[in-house]
Design an enzyme around this catalytic site. Sequence first.
Site, PDB file in Angstrom:
ATOM      1  N   GLY A 115      51.439  68.503  13.808  1.00 48.84           N
ATOM      2  CA  GLY A 115      52.733  68.886  14.352  1.00 48.84           C
ATOM      3  C   GLY A 115      53.131  70.335  14.178  1.00 48.84           C
ATOM      4  N   HIS A 116      52.379  71.107  13.414  1.00 53.23           N
ATOM      5  CA  HIS A 116      52.807  72.478  13.125  1.00 53.23           C
ATOM      6  C   HIS A 116      52.717  73.396  14.322  1.00 53.23           C
ATOM      7  CE1 HIS A 116      52.818  71.275   8.905  1.00 53.23           C
ATOM      8  NE2 HIS A 116      53.526  72.355   8.693  1.00 53.23           N
TER       9      HIS A 116
END
Length: 155
Positions: free
Chosen positions: A56-57
């Site tokens: 998700g980064h």
Amino acid sequence: MSETTREPHELSAAQIQEILPHRYPFLLVDRILDYVPGEMAIGRKCVSNNEMQFLGHFPGYPVMPGVLLIEAMAQVGAVAMLSLPENKGKLAFFGGIKNARFKRQVVPGDVVEITTEITNTRGPLGTGKGTCKVDGKVVARAEITFALSDPDTQA
């Protein structure tokens, strides 16, 4: 046996998880290559793009975020501190960073060598210097602050 000729102390991921059970499932160290209780530890992380910590980064851009490199340094330092007999069973908390420097991105396929040296301890508080290297070249450095606590004192 003198310190210069001693055998390295190695730990598998399962053994690291026993020392740092509170970090599961976010354990960022695959293996401890060597450690001296209370003084230092050297770990290894083989970076892959399918780990849940990275998904998700930066969607569509596979890179290990700097914050996770710092967390990996803290986990390696925690192994050094929690391997002292008097700290067995305690929890290590990452308290902060100072002078963090990043030289290049860490991407899937990189094998990161993480070294954390404990520089100062005073009671349950301490500091350490962490370095991450890929192919022998520094990719990140930071000073880390940590605190140790008994699990039964947590609310």
